[in-house]
Design an enzyme around this catalytic site. Structure first.
Site, PDB file in Angstrom:
ATOM      1  N   ASP A   1     -40.949 -51.155  46.923  1.00  0.00           N
ATOM      2  CA  ASP A   1     -40.215 -50.010  47.481  1.00  0.00           C
ATOM      3  C   ASP A   1     -40.275 -49.981  49.007  1.00  0.00           C
ATOM      4  OD1 ASP A   1     -43.001 -49.587  47.208  1.00  0.00           O
ATOM      5  OD2 ASP A   1     -42.735 -47.452  47.565  1.00  0.00           O
ATOM      6  N   GLU A   2     -39.325 -49.263  49.567  1.00  0.00           N
ATOM      7  CA  GLU A   2     -39.347 -48.853  50.966  1.00  0.00           C
ATOM      8  C   GLU A   2     -39.626 -49.977  51.967  1.00  0.00           C
ATOM      9  OE1 GLU A   2     -40.328 -44.242  51.123  1.00  0.00           O
ATOM     10  OE2 GLU A   2     -42.079 -45.417  50.557  1.00  0.00           O
TER      11      GLU A   2
END
Ligand code: ACM
Length: 696
Positions: free
Chosen positions: A321-322
């Site tokens: 993620d991210e």
């Protein structure tokens, strides 16, 4: 009479006033009693099994019943505590009379379907618990625990016949031990709580920008740079303890983003040459491993070679993620490599998603080599991702649907973020597969379940229980029970029972905030501090990051906001009463108002609560002096006084049958707007309910 008892009397009255609302529901109405999650089928009798001064358990199953003995022994010890009977010990008996007889066929396998079904029968003569596997027995024991009650010094289990199995097979809780370290005891007691509400997956977030929390004997700098960590022996101990409770442990080692701690240890993995230290902020950094260097993969291979054997579960979470790719774009080396290897778009910009998928595929090779299946956050979904990767959707429900449409098994976490401080009802009503889900039957079958997530930027090992419980139990029921079990007031009624049950298991969700309050009061009027804290909630969503107070991982979480509940029960009960009043006003003719006992008791509840809030400010004043640790909450205390006064005035008008003037109402609403402003990263949880009262 206590306020809550008075309210429940009122609620009962309200129910009798309007009995039709339950009968017109289209779905069957579950007879929920004291159980959470609600079982698939329960037929209640009128009798009970009364506990004597012994607890004889007979196990009729495969020889390897050692899988159940520790939990049964723990259960017996708990029974002894609850009944205050020190003699009550679990006696395992081979034959003859038993209080609890357990039949099961074989050891269950945690990651398979249909391993958790059980039937439980309580009769005056004895209790029998049958299941195909030992996992079903563990779930049945959780149900049995909730059936215990006490009356006139007798301890008993209610007579019932239950047949039960879960709706979803993956019912998880994520605990972030990277942002704040969570000692073994914290994880263990949360595993106890998970088992009590039939959650079966601990998703253990073990590395992030701030720290890598597992001892590495091969690459020791990894765990050394971030401070506290679990030894490998401790990891094994937790995995074993979880397995004993029928809970799988899925570790997450987040990459290629959320890896600043790795770079602090091994800067040669960095996309941008720099000096890295473990992150001292909670911001999303978008610092990522260099996906173009072979040395990156060699190191990850070593990490996975060492970490995967610690976790017997077939699934392994690689995060994903991210990472917005900003470091990759800024690196001439990575851009040149990407050009050579086909990761630039026609317009010359980096195909960040393509490059991350390349990284994921490389990681998948290792994960597969170590006999694991890969799980990742929904960012990893995209062309080229092998189908057997499991997708955990956090950014939106769309990620869940897209994943199963593309052939991946998937999990829902969007809408289950406990750290965003939403109400239990919000989580509860978030169904992974609502009736209008745009999925075929086989796609629906790919939705494995979901996970509540407890990200720990604002939860340390002291207060984490209070940030998880009891709200996570609402998610547990959503994932276990039938889709039509969605009566919110009934859920809250049972959530209070679960909350009390969890206390008996050693959870500190009530005790830890209470201790914080005592410290904040410093030996003075703790009740006044408690009254204010009880009607506060931390600001919602990610707002706490953006209110002018800079947090680092070592900022103590000991302010009033940290003792305030994620969902204020006082505010919620007040809201229920205001809603009840609104209903009542709609039904009762103007001339007949407030003559009956139930409406009087409703008014008196509202008045008493508002007076308590109104007068609290004055009690609190000596503690709110400048420079003291409660000073920053003075504005909220004042606002609570002001808006409570308005509520009292409005109640008086209602009683007298007079209408507020337009000017009064406009001024009141203005005051309520002012009361919405947070202070000390907390906000008053009653503003909306008072607005409703004022507007009646
Ligand atoms: C996430 O919350 N970044 C998965």
């Amino acid at each position: 009479m206590s306020v809550s008892l008075r309210l429940s009397c009122f609620l009962l009255a309200l129910l009798l006033l309007n009995p039709c609302s339950r009968l017109t529901a289209q779905n069957p109405v579950a007879d929920t009693r004291v159980l959470l999650p609600v079982p698939s089928m329960a037929q209640w009798g009128t009798s009970r099994f009364v506990l004597k001064d012994h607890w004889r358990v007979q196990l009729q199953g495969p020889k390897a019943d050692s899988a159940l003995r520790p939990t049964l022994t723990q259960f017996g010890a708990w029974l002894g505590q609850q009944t205050n009977d020190k003699r009550l010990r679990t006696e395992f008996v081979g034959s003859g009379a038993a209080d609890l007889t357990i039949y099961y066929g074989r050891l269950g396998q945690l990651d398979l379907l249909d391993e958790e079904m059980y039937s439980l029968r309580v009769t005056p003569m004895g209790i029998s618990l049958s299941a195909n596997t030992h996992l079903g027995v563990l779930r049945g024991l959780a149900t049995l625990r909730q059936l215990l009650s006490t009356d006139k010094k007798e301890h008993m289990f209610a007579e019932v016949d239950i047949a039960d199995s879960p709706r979803f097979k993956w019912r998880g809780l994520l605990i972030d031990a990277a942002r704040h370290f969570m000692p073994v005891a914290v994880i263990k007691r949360n595993l106890d709580a998970m088992a009590a509400v039939k959650l079966n997956v601990l998703h253990w977030h073990l590395s992030d920008d701030q720290a890598f929390r597992v001892e590495s004997k091969v690459l020791p700098r990894l765990h050394q740079v971030g401070g506290q960590y679990y030894t490998q022996a401790q990891v094994r101990e937790i995995v074993r303890y979880a397995a004993q409770h029928g809970i799988r442990v899925i570790p997450e080692f987040d990459m290629p983003g959320h890896t600043t701690s790795w770079l602090a240890a091994y800067p040669e993995l960095a996309s941008i040459d720099s000096t890295y230290g473990p992150a001292q902020t909670w911001r999303t950094l978008n610092i990522a491993l260099d996906p173009t260097k072979e040395t990156t993969y060699q190191l990850i291979d070593k990490v996975l070679a060492e970490m995967t054997p610690l976790f017997p579960d077939p699934y392994f979470h690689i995060g994903g993620d991210e990472n917005d790719g900003r470091q990759w774009r800024r690196s001439p080396r990575i851009m040149a490599w990407s050009k050579e290897n086909g990761f630039l778009k026609a317009n010359g910009q980096l195909d960040k998603h393509g490059l991350q998928t390349y990284f994921n595929r490389r990681i998948l090779q290792f994960v597969t080599k170590y006999h694991k299946k890969m799980v990742g956050w929904d960012e990893i979904l995209g062309p080229g991702l092998p189908e057997d990767a499991v997708i955990q959707s956090w950014r939106g429900r769309k990620g869940l649907y897209d994943a199963v449409k593309q052939g991946h098994a998937a999990l829902l976490s969007n809408g289950y973020y406990l750290d965003l401080n939403y109400s239990a009802a919000t989580y509860y009503l978030n169904d992974p597969l609502p009736a209008d889900a745009p999925l075929t039957a086989s796609q629906q079958g790919m939705v494995l379940g979901g996970e509540a997530t407890m990200w720990a930027e604002f939860a340390d090992s002291v207060i984490i229980d209070s940030r998880i419980w009891p709200r996570a139990a609402a998610v547990a029921e959503r994932l276990w029970s039938a889709t039509y079990v969605r009566d919110v007031p009934d859920m809250y009624r049972r959530l209070a029972l679960v909350s009390a049950e969890l206390e008996t298991l050693g959870l500190q969700h009530r005790q830890a905030p209470e201790q914080l309050l005592a410290r904040l009061a410093g030996g003075r009027d703790v009740a006044a501090v408690r009254t204010l804290a009880g009607v506060l909630e931390p600001v919602k969503e990610y707002k706490r990051h953006f209110q002018g107070f800079t947090y680092t991982p070592s900022t103590p979480l000991t302010r009033l906001v940290d003792a305030a509940p994620a969902e204020s029960e006082a505010a919620r009960q007040f809201g229920v009463a205001v809603d009840g009043l609104a209903e009542y006003l709609k039904m009762a003719p103007a001339t007949e108002r407030f003559k009956g006992a139930s409406s009087k008791s409703l008014l008196s509840f509202l008045n008493a609560q508002l007076r308590t809030w109104q007068t609290n400010d004055q009690r609190l004043q000596p503690l709110l002096v400048q420079g003291a640790n409660l000073w920053e909450y003075a504005p909220l205390s004042t606002q609570l006084r002001l808006i409570s006064a308005l509520g009292l005035e409005r109640l008086q008008m209602l009683e007298k049958g007079t209408a507020p003037s337009a000017a009064w109402q406009a001024a009141a609403l203005k005051q309520l707007d002012a009361a919405k402003a947070p202070a000390g990263q907390a906000e008053l949880a009653v503003v909306g309910h008072l607005r409703k009262l004022i507007s009646l």
